[in-house]
Scaffold this active site. Structure first.
Site, PDB file in Angstrom:
ATOM      1  N   LYS A   1     -13.153   0.432 -15.239  1.00 43.90           N
ATOM      2  CA  LYS A   1     -12.990  -1.174 -14.881  1.00 43.90           C
ATOM      3  C   LYS A   1     -13.805  -1.997 -15.909  1.00 43.90           C
ATOM      4  O   LYS A   1     -12.939  -2.522 -15.770  1.00 43.90           O
ATOM      5  CB  LYS A   1     -14.139  -0.825 -13.570  1.00 43.90           C
TER       6      LYS A   1
ATOM      7  N   TYR B   1     -13.406   6.093 -14.076  1.00 44.09           N
ATOM      8  CA  TYR B   1     -13.766   5.286 -13.264  1.00 44.09           C
ATOM      9  C   TYR B   1     -14.823   3.772 -14.461  1.00 44.09           C
ATOM     10  O   TYR B   1     -14.365   2.597 -14.399  1.00 44.09           O
ATOM     11  CB  TYR B   1     -14.856   5.358 -12.036  1.00 44.09           C
TER      12      TYR B   1
ATOM     13  N   ASP C   1       3.825   2.512  -4.663  1.00 39.96           N
ATOM     14  CA  ASP C   1       3.197   3.534  -5.557  1.00 39.96           C
ATOM     15  C   ASP C   1       2.889   2.222  -6.407  1.00 39.96           C
ATOM     16  O   ASP C   1       4.151   2.236  -7.168  1.00 39.96           O
ATOM     17  CB  ASP C   1       4.339   4.634  -5.584  1.00 39.96           C
ATOM     18  N   VAL C   2       1.307   2.280  -7.034  1.00 35.51           N
ATOM     19  CA  VAL C   2       1.238   1.237  -7.877  1.00 35.51           C
ATOM     20  C   VAL C   2       1.414   1.602  -9.201  1.00 35.51           C
ATOM     21  O   VAL C   2       1.619   1.139 -10.131  1.00 35.51           O
ATOM     22  CB  VAL C   2      -0.014   0.488  -7.824  1.00 35.51           C
TER      23      VAL C   2
ATOM     24  N   THR D   1     -17.816   0.317   2.102  1.00 29.58           N
ATOM     25  CA  THR D   1     -15.525   0.728   2.969  1.00 29.58           C
ATOM     26  C   THR D   1     -15.063   1.953   2.759  1.00 29.58           C
ATOM     27  O   THR D   1     -16.494   2.966   2.548  1.00 29.58           O
ATOM     28  CB  THR D   1     -15.163   0.652   1.148  1.00 29.58           C
TER      29      THR D   1
ATOM     30  N   ASP E   1       1.042  -1.099   0.116  1.00 30.81           N
ATOM     31  CA  ASP E   1       0.208  -0.393  -0.062  1.00 30.81           C
ATOM     32  C   ASP E   1       0.753   1.540   0.272  1.00 30.81           C
ATOM     33  O   ASP E   1       2.165   1.133   0.342  1.00 30.81           O
ATOM     34  CB  ASP E   1      -0.830  -0.176   1.354  1.00 30.81           C
TER      35      ASP E   1
END
Length: 251
Positions: free
Chosen positions: A160, A156, A63-64, A191, A37
């Protein structure tokens, strides 16, 4: 024997929400888990929670969206656990329903980098190790917005949908090398990322008319993830599984 006994897993976005729930659930079933993370403090807290309960876990800073950071995180996981049998690409970001004309180039690039390019970077860093071992499982977290329109904003929803396509393509390309690739499409889940609108009275009223009649929990996703990464799902490839209380199926 526990369902993931002797296996190791790398979970991006593992410090909170769906990633944290998966990390804890996988560890309960015997996996050694790397919580990767960008929030190192929270990642260490999750790792400490798992180890204090008798499990095996490490925190890994990542850091993805940065290739060097991704490669370093993967190498740290391999140094600790010697291999990676399970990869869960869970890190993601939301665009607050910004439609195309309201989406700046900066926001578009940010959402694309976190939600889609990151899967390419992390998967490409992990896959060679899995292929060398002759076996591995990649689980991608998409969204109900990846199966229809209207579930998010322009960026988004587009990313996705891209996750679904990337999942199918990885499965087609590497299934014969022993790599299983599937995805989960969560519905509205309680969440931190969606807390600001999931508590809305209108949202809850709308959900009450759907089959499950409730908002989902991170545990719902973790349970589905556990099945898909376990040997029990060994003949399941290229599937995107909606875990949404039936929302997508009746729209």
């Amino acid at each position: 024997m526990k369902r993931l006994e002797g296996k190791s897993a790398l979970i991006t976005g593992g410090a909170s929400g769906l990633g944290r729930a998966q990390a804890i659930r996988f560890a309960e079933e015997g996996a050694a888990v790397a919580i990767a993370d960008i929030n190192a403090e929270k990642a260490h807290a999750v790792a400490d929670e798992i180890t204090s309960g008798g499990g095996t876990a490490i925190a890994v800073s990542i850091d993805v969206t940065d290739e060097k950071s991704v490669i370093a995180a993967v190498q740290s996981t391999i140094n600790a656990f010697h291999r990676i049998e399970i990869l869960s690409n869970t890190a993601g970001a939301f665009d607050n329903f910004a439609q195309s004309l309201d989406t700046s180039r900066e926001l578009w690039d940010k959402i694309v980098a976190i939600n889609l390019t990151s899967l390419y970077l992390v998967s490409n860093a992990v896959l060679p190790h899995m292929i060398a071992n002759g076996r591995g499982v990649v689980l991608n977290i998409t969204s109900g917005a990846g199966l229809r329109g209207g579930g998010g904003g322009a960026a988004y929803t587009s990313t996705k949908h891209g996750v679904v396509g990337f999942t199918r393509q990885l499965a087609a390309a590497y299934g014969h090398k022993g790599i299983r690739v599937n995805a989960i499409a969560p519905g509205l889940i309680d969440t931190p990322m969606v807390a600001h609108f999931s508590s809305d009275a209108g949202t809850k009223a709308g959900l009450s008319a759907k089959p499950a009649g409730r908002i989902g929990t991170a545990q719902d996703i973790a349970n589905a993830a556990l099945f898909l990464v376990s040997d029990e799902a060994d003949f399941i490839h290229a599937v995107t599984l909606p875990v949404d209380g039936g929302l997508v199926e009746i729209l």
